[in-house]
Design a protein around this motif. Structure first.
Motif, mmCIF file in Angstrom:
data_model
loop_
_atom_site.group_PDB
_atom_site.id
_atom_site.type_symbol
_atom_site.label_atom_id
_atom_site.label_comp_id
_atom_site.label_asym_id
_atom_site.label_seq_id
_atom_site.Cartn_x
_atom_site.Cartn_y
_atom_site.Cartn_z
ATOM 1 N N ARG A 240 -42.897 30.636 -5.524
ATOM 2 C CA ARG A 240 -42.539 29.838 -6.702
ATOM 3 C C ARG A 240 -41.012 29.779 -6.902
ATOM 4 O O ARG A 240 -40.461 28.727 -7.239
ATOM 5 N N LYS A 241 -40.326 30.924 -6.675
ATOM 6 C CA LYS A 241 -38.859 30.927 -6.811
ATOM 7 C C LYS A 241 -38.211 29.986 -5.788
ATOM 8 O O LYS A 241 -37.313 29.220 -6.118
ATOM 9 N N GLY A 242 -38.656 30.085 -4.512
ATOM 10 C CA GLY A 242 -38.097 29.206 -3.484
ATOM 11 C C GLY A 242 -38.386 27.739 -3.803
ATOM 12 O O GLY A 242 -37.516 26.865 -3.637
ATOM 13 N N GLU A 243 -39.587 27.457 -4.255
ATOM 14 C CA GLU A 243 -39.927 26.078 -4.596
ATOM 15 C C GLU A 243 -39.075 25.577 -5.754
ATOM 16 O O GLU A 243 -38.671 24.404 -5.793
ATOM 17 N N GLN A 244 -38.747 26.471 -6.723
ATOM 18 C CA GLN A 244 -37.916 26.058 -7.863
ATOM 19 C C GLN A 244 -36.523 25.639 -7.406
ATOM 20 O O GLN A 244 -36.007 24.598 -7.812
ATOM 21 N N GLU A 245 -35.906 26.471 -6.508
ATOM 22 C CA GLU A 245 -34.567 26.131 -6.014
ATOM 23 C C GLU A 245 -34.598 24.832 -5.206
ATOM 24 O O GLU A 245 -33.704 23.984 -5.317
ATOM 25 N N ARG A 246 -35.648 24.651 -4.378
ATOM 26 C CA ARG A 246 -35.756 23.425 -3.572
ATOM 27 C C ARG A 246 -35.923 22.200 -4.460
ATOM 28 O O ARG A 246 -35.338 21.136 -4.210
ATOM 29 N N GLU A 247 -36.654 22.335 -5.496
ATOM 30 C CA GLU A 247 -36.908 21.199 -6.381
ATOM 31 C C GLU A 247 -35.621 20.797 -7.119
ATOM 32 O O GLU A 247 -35.351 19.605 -7.308
ATOM 33 N N ILE A 248 -34.822 21.821 -7.525
ATOM 34 C CA ILE A 248 -33.559 21.505 -8.235
ATOM 35 C C ILE A 248 -32.609 20.743 -7.312
ATOM 36 O O ILE A 248 -32.016 19.724 -7.696
ATOM 37 N N ALA A 249 -32.456 21.237 -6.035
ATOM 38 C CA ALA A 249 -31.585 20.552 -5.070
ATOM 39 C C ALA A 249 -32.103 19.150 -4.784
ATOM 40 O O ALA A 249 -31.331 18.179 -4.665
ATOM 41 N N LYS A 250 -33.372 19.032 -4.701
ATOM 42 C CA LYS A 250 -33.983 17.728 -4.436
ATOM 43 C C LYS A 250 -33.725 16.753 -5.573
ATOM 44 O O LYS A 250 -33.422 15.564 -5.355
ATOM 45 N N ILE A 251 -33.757 17.262 -6.776
ATOM 46 C CA ILE A 251 -33.523 16.395 -7.945
ATOM 47 C C ILE A 251 -32.093 15.890 -7.961
ATOM 48 O O ILE A 251 -31.821 14.707 -8.221
ATOM 49 N N HIS A 252 -31.107 16.802 -7.671
ATOM 50 C CA HIS A 252 -29.699 16.392 -7.629
ATOM 51 C C HIS A 252 -29.471 15.321 -6.557
ATOM 52 O O HIS A 252 -28.787 14.307 -6.798
ATOM 53 N N ALA A 253 -30.055 15.547 -5.372
ATOM 54 C CA ALA A 253 -29.888 14.567 -4.285
ATOM 55 C C ALA A 253 -30.515 13.225 -4.663
ATOM 56 O O ALA A 253 -29.934 12.155 -4.438
ATOM 57 N N GLU A 254 -31.671 13.265 -5.233
ATOM 58 C CA GLU A 254 -32.324 12.014 -5.620
ATOM 59 C C GLU A 254 -31.539 11.289 -6.702
ATOM 60 O O GLU A 254 -31.469 10.051 -6.716
ATOM 61 N N THR A 255 -30.872 12.061 -7.595
ATOM 62 C CA THR A 255 -30.058 11.423 -8.647
ATOM 63 C C THR A 255 -28.883 10.676 -8.047
ATOM 64 O O THR A 255 -28.590 9.526 -8.432
ATOM 65 N N ALA A 256 -28.223 11.291 -7.054
ATOM 66 C CA ALA A 256 -27.084 10.629 -6.402
ATOM 67 C C ALA A 256 -27.538 9.382 -5.655
ATOM 68 O O ALA A 256 -26.886 8.328 -5.708
#
Length: 533
Positions: A240-256
């Motif tokens: 769950r911790k690893g998935e949380q960090e991956r999801e945050i990075a994914k959100i930033h990339a998708e925003t850009a």
């Protein structure tokens, strides 16, 4: 004395006697003299049993069951008409009023599916007139328990223990179906059935062992499940911790990426807007030029149309002048043609009248000839018809006379037959009278004329030249037996020889051939001594 009987809500009346051919089941009725009325209860009862059965693997166990069984008050069959009214069930199964007779050939079922009728007859078999007595209940309980026990044991003996455990619902339905089919013949119905948990039979620990095994298995499985749950918890937390960090990075990339896409889309929209403005300006200019050219074209068309109309008016003027001249010429020619046509028409009418008179004269003459010929044909037909009728009458009279003659002849022959002792005697007399026998003899003689049959006669008796034997009674009998055997022996060769000579059949080369030679030599030996002194 008549009395009106009414049954309780959980009871029915069974009436028999005068005017009732079988049994009448009702809730209320008049009971007349020479009739008998019995009340019977229809409340269901619980039948609890602890059956001891054996499976297909020869495993014994106890099967506790509880069945709620009672009469089927809803299945009245042909014993009701329009609900639970007072009715009578006759032997043919039809509902009718008392006193009606459906004939001696009614041999159908007595109950016609009426469950209360079956139940009433079952209670009558118990030998107790009171349906609420203890004996009646004991009798019914014995029948029901016997059916339940028998059907359950038969079903259990065809199944394994595993099938009984894994298919409890199927097992219960099969028991219910088998018992229901047996109870239907007594008018009973299963209102509820309950199959409890199986138990060990005496001196058996089968279910106890299975329970202990299941308990130990469940305990071990619980410990395994706890360990697996802890493992899943620790691993899941890290995941769950690893998935949380991956999801945050994914959100930033998708925003850009989405911001860049929006900029591109805005630039594309501005370019499309500019292009559209240019296209609209071009369309406006083209429309203005097209309108100018169209106005000039319409002006030319109007000028051309004016010139065309002027030419047409001049042409019409010239044409009118020529038409007037032609009309004058045509009228002159028309008058001359009308005069010529009048002359031709007058001449044609004269010829037509002349030809018409000649045709009418010919038609009149033809009609007169036709009438004469028709009259003659009619007269000839009437004469022929009269002659045919006379001939038919003559033939009829002739046939009648011949029939009368034949009848008289038959009557005479009948009397002659009686006189000669029957038809055979009459037939012989007529054959003699008409010379039939003489004709037959002539025909037979004519048939055999010219034939040369060969007839052979031989004598093997005492006249054949042999000695009759010695004197004395004993000697005569002995010689007679010997002579009979000798005659038979002497007869066979000539017989076979005669068959060969007359039919051409060649006999086989065996004893008969030698017998013929011996017979010939014997004949030659007999003839030679007779010529000596």
């Amino acid at each position: 004395m008549a009395s009106y009987r009414i049954a309780a809500p959980d009871e029915y009346l069974a009436i028999t006697g005068m005017g009732i051919k079988n049994v009448k089941i009702t809730k209320a009725a008049w009971v007349w003299p020479f009739q008998r009325c019995v009340r019977f209860n229809v409340q269901p009862h619980d039948y609890a049993m602890n059956l001891q059965a054996m499976t297909k693997e020869k495993l014994q166990f106890l099967l506790p069951v509880v069945f709620t069984i009672g009469p089927d008050v809803n299945q009245r069959g042909a014993n009701t008409r329009g609900g639970f009214h007072e009715q009578e069930l006759h032997p043919d199964g039809d509902s009718s009023q008392p006193g009606e007779d459906h004939g001696p050939n009614d041999h159908r079922r007595e109950d016609r599916g009426d469950s209360l009728m079956k139940y009433a007859m079952l209670l009558a078999d118990s030998g107790n007139n009171s349906s609420k007595g203890p004996k009646d209940h004991q009798f019914l309980e014995g029948i029901v328990k016997g059916i339940i026990e028998g059907e359950t044991r038969v079903l259990v003996s065809s199944m394994t223990m595993e099938e009984i455990f894994s298919e409890r619902e199927v097992f219960k339905r099969r028991i219910f179906r088998n018992i229901k089919s047996e109870l239907d013949q007594f008018g009973l119905k299963i209102y509820n059935s309950n199959v409890k948990e199986l138990k060990d039979a005496p001196n058996s620990i089968y279910f106890e062992s299975l329970s202990r095994k299941a308990h130990e298995g469940a305990t071990n499985q619980a410990r395994i499940d706890v360990a697996e749950a802890q493992l899943l918890g620790n691993v899941g937390e890290s995941q769950r911790k690893g998935e949380q960090e991956r999801e945050i990075a994914k959100i930033h990339a998708e925003t850009a990426v989405q911001k860049t896409e929006r900029d591109i889309e805005r630039a594309q929209a501005e370019a499309v807007l500019a292009t559209r403005k240019a296209e609209l300006n071009c369309d406006v200019e083209i429309a203005r030029i097209s309108a100018t050219r169209k106005t000039e074209a319409q002006d030319e068309e109007l000028k051309k149309e004016v010139q065309f109309k002027r030419g047409a008016a001049e042409m019409e003027r010239l044409r009118a002048t020529d038409v007037v001249k032609a009309s004058i010429t045509r009228e002159a020619k028309q008058q001359a043609a009308d005069a010529k046509a009048y002359e031709i028409e007058a001449e044609a009418k004269a010829n037509f009248e002349k030809q018409k008179q000649l045709t009418e004269a010919g038609v009149y003459k033809t009609k007169v000839d036709t009438d004469a010929a028709a009259y003659k044909t009619k007269a000839d037909a009437e004469a022929w018809s009269y002659a045919a009728v006379r001939n038919a009458d003559a033939n009829l009279q002739k046939k009648l006379k011949e029939a009368e003659g034949t009848a008289a002849m038959a009557e005479a022959y009948a009397k002659m037959s009686q006189a000669f002792g029957g038809p055979a005697g009459l037939l012989q007399y007529m054959m003699i009278e008409k010379g039939t026998y003489v004709e037959l003899a002539k025909a037979n003689a004519e048939a055999v004329r010219g034939m040369a049959p060969k007839i052979t006669v031989w004598n093997t008796g005492a006249d054949a030249g042999s000695d009759a034997g010695s004197g004395g009674p004993g000697g005569a009998a002995n010689q007679s037996s010997i002579a009979t055997m000798r005659n038979i022996y002497q007869m066979l060769p000539p017989l076979m020889t005669t068959i060969n000579e007359q039919t051409g059949i060649t006999l086989p080369e065996w004893q008969f051939g030698r017998m013929a030679e011996d017979a010939s030599e014997m004949e030659r030996g007999k003839t030679q001594p007779s010529g000596k002194p």
